[in-house]
Each structure stands twice: as C-alpha cells, then as structure tokens.
Scaffold this active site. Sequence first.
Site, short mmCIF file in Angstrom:
data_model
loop_
_atom_site.label_atom_id
_atom_site.label_comp_id
_atom_site.label_asym_id
_atom_site.label_seq_id
_atom_site.Cartn_x
_atom_site.Cartn_y
_atom_site.Cartn_z
N LEU A 1 0.85 -1.18 0.00
CA LEU A 1 0.00 0.00 0.00
C LEU A 1 0.89 1.24 0.00
O LEU A 1 2.00 1.21 0.54
CB LEU A 1 -0.90 0.03 1.24
CG LEU A 1 -1.96 -1.07 1.37
CD1 LEU A 1 -2.69 -0.95 2.71
CD2 LEU A 1 -2.95 -1.04 0.21
N ASP A 2 0.38 2.33 -0.58
CA ASP A 2 1.12 3.58 -0.54
C ASP A 2 1.34 4.01 0.90
O ASP A 2 0.58 3.65 1.81
CB ASP A 2 0.35 4.67 -1.28
CG ASP A 2 0.20 4.38 -2.76
OD1 ASP A 2 1.03 3.64 -3.30
OD2 ASP A 2 -0.76 4.90 -3.37
N ARG A 3 2.36 4.80 1.10
CA ARG A 3 2.74 5.27 2.44
C ARG A 3 1.56 5.82 3.24
O ARG A 3 1.37 5.47 4.42
CB ARG A 3 3.81 6.36 2.27
CG ARG A 3 4.28 7.02 3.55
CD ARG A 3 5.02 8.30 3.22
NE ARG A 3 4.13 9.29 2.62
CZ ARG A 3 4.50 10.16 1.67
NH1 ARG A 3 5.72 10.15 1.20
NH2 ARG A 3 3.63 11.03 1.18
#
Length: 305
Positions: free
Chosen positions: A93-95
Amino acid sequence: MSAEAGEYPVPVSPPYPAASKDVELRRAMTASARSANYSSASVVFEDEWLAVVDKPAGVYCDALLSALPCSGSSAAATGDAATKPNLHLANRLDRDTSGLMVITKCNKVAGKLVKAFTEHKVKKTYLALCIGYPPTWEKIKICSGHGRSKHGAWRVYAMSDVGRSLPGGSVVRDMSTQFEVLGINGKGHFREPSNLEIDEIESITVQEKAADLTSNSDVNNSMILVRAYPQSGRTHQIRLHCQYLGFPIRGDVKYSGVIEWNGVDYDGHALHAESLSFVHPVTGLPVTFRSPLPSWANEFISKMG
C-alpha cells in the site's frame, strides 16, 4: 526501436503540482521516523501460513514485517526482521494509505499469493474521501491507460495508447476501476461492498483529457465518499482515476487533492484498503477480511442522513 522525440503518447491527466515536492518531502521524513518506531502491527487474522494486518496511514509497508507479533519467538523479543527470513509482503500500500495487507510466512505460500494478486484473483475494495465535482452517477467503471511520463510521474493515458512506448523504455498499460458513490455532502447511505461485476453500470473509456470542472467553485467543493473496486493493480491507480473523474482524494497533493479543508491541514490522503477476498493458498477455502473504518470515514458516515 525507441520512439523519436515528440512521438511518445501524451498524458491526459495533469503533472504533479509544484507545491507537491516540498509537501511530499515533509511527509516522507515524518513517515520514516514513524516507521522506525512502529513496533506492534494490528493483526486482523493469523494462522500458521499468513497474517492479515491493518496498516496505519503514514507508515511504510516494510515496517510491518518487523512489527508483526510472533509469540514465543526470538524475533518477537528483538523485533528484528532479519530473524524472520520467510516473512513476505504479498501486497503493498502507498505510504499514506491505511488498511489491509497480507504477510506470508513461507516462500511457497508467498509465491501463491503474489501470483493471485498479480493475476487479479484477489478482490479488493477501498474507501476514499474526495473533494471535488460531485458525480451524476451512482456507479461507474473507468478504463484508461497508465504509465510514467518523461518526468517520471505516474499519469493517466488514453486507452488507445495502451502498448505504446514511453520514455525510459516502459509502455502504457491498461487499468480499470469500478466506483460507487456512498455519500455527497452528508447525504447518502453507507452500505456493504456489492458485486459490481453482476451489475449493469455505465462505463467510461478514457480517450482524451478530462473536462475542466473547476469553473463552479461552490459545486467543485463537494465532499464525496466513494468505494473503489480496482480491477487491475497499477501504481496509484485509484488516486489517478479519482483525479481524472474530477474529485481528487482529500490530502492527495500529487494528484490535485486539497491539503487544507475547512480550516484543517491534512498530512496524508484519505484512502483506505477496506476489504480483501481470496482463496486461501493452503486450505483452498474462500476467505474475506474487513478492516475497521478509519476515523475520517466514521466521521463522514456519522453525519450522513
């Protein structure tokens, strides 16, 4: 043979705003510090083969490997990822995206699950809180191209450009997302994820730049809660498609999202990996996992009438 200058396909979504560079740097530094101190992952499900964990926003994915509780092991005492050589992230997942991630515990299971994600056999839903132009549809499917522009930014491309070469040697790939609107400006009804595959819904095939929806600032400042059903797994896919559709995700500075809203500055985007459904790689049984809703979703839902 590479494309000559000027022969590369032209993106149909805008470049990163100039302000995004400093904001992203600040967020990255904050996330690095937070990830270094992240010590106990929230486990939604665990068996001897895999664990499903709930990643908080503002933490890098790899921090979850050393933060996975392993009762009775030396790794649990030390928190040292090096003592857990078989732990593997099956998805990322993105940050700033919160929600469900799968960690596998042996190489064989890792291979099976990564393959399932790659082949889109894992069904996923996301929630996004967006600020922008309210859609006139309740459900829609958007299909477009996806790739990196000459400046390295991820952009939306026309479907007709899929397969064409891009700077750097990559090619435009296809991506598709189904959306349903759950609420606009406090009006709507929160419901469980549905099977959009059996629904007849409107479909958009991207071939040109999105219409400019910014002329009416009052309408353009609507608050919209959507659920996304990604049909592919491209980088920043949901964020890009929300931007293209005229309602970028709140706080998503890279893709035109507002940073300040109603007097509050946001340090990340409002995107949450809500659910995962797949066939268990060992037992062969279908499993579905749900993540608790983030505070911003609960707040919006509590005001819906």
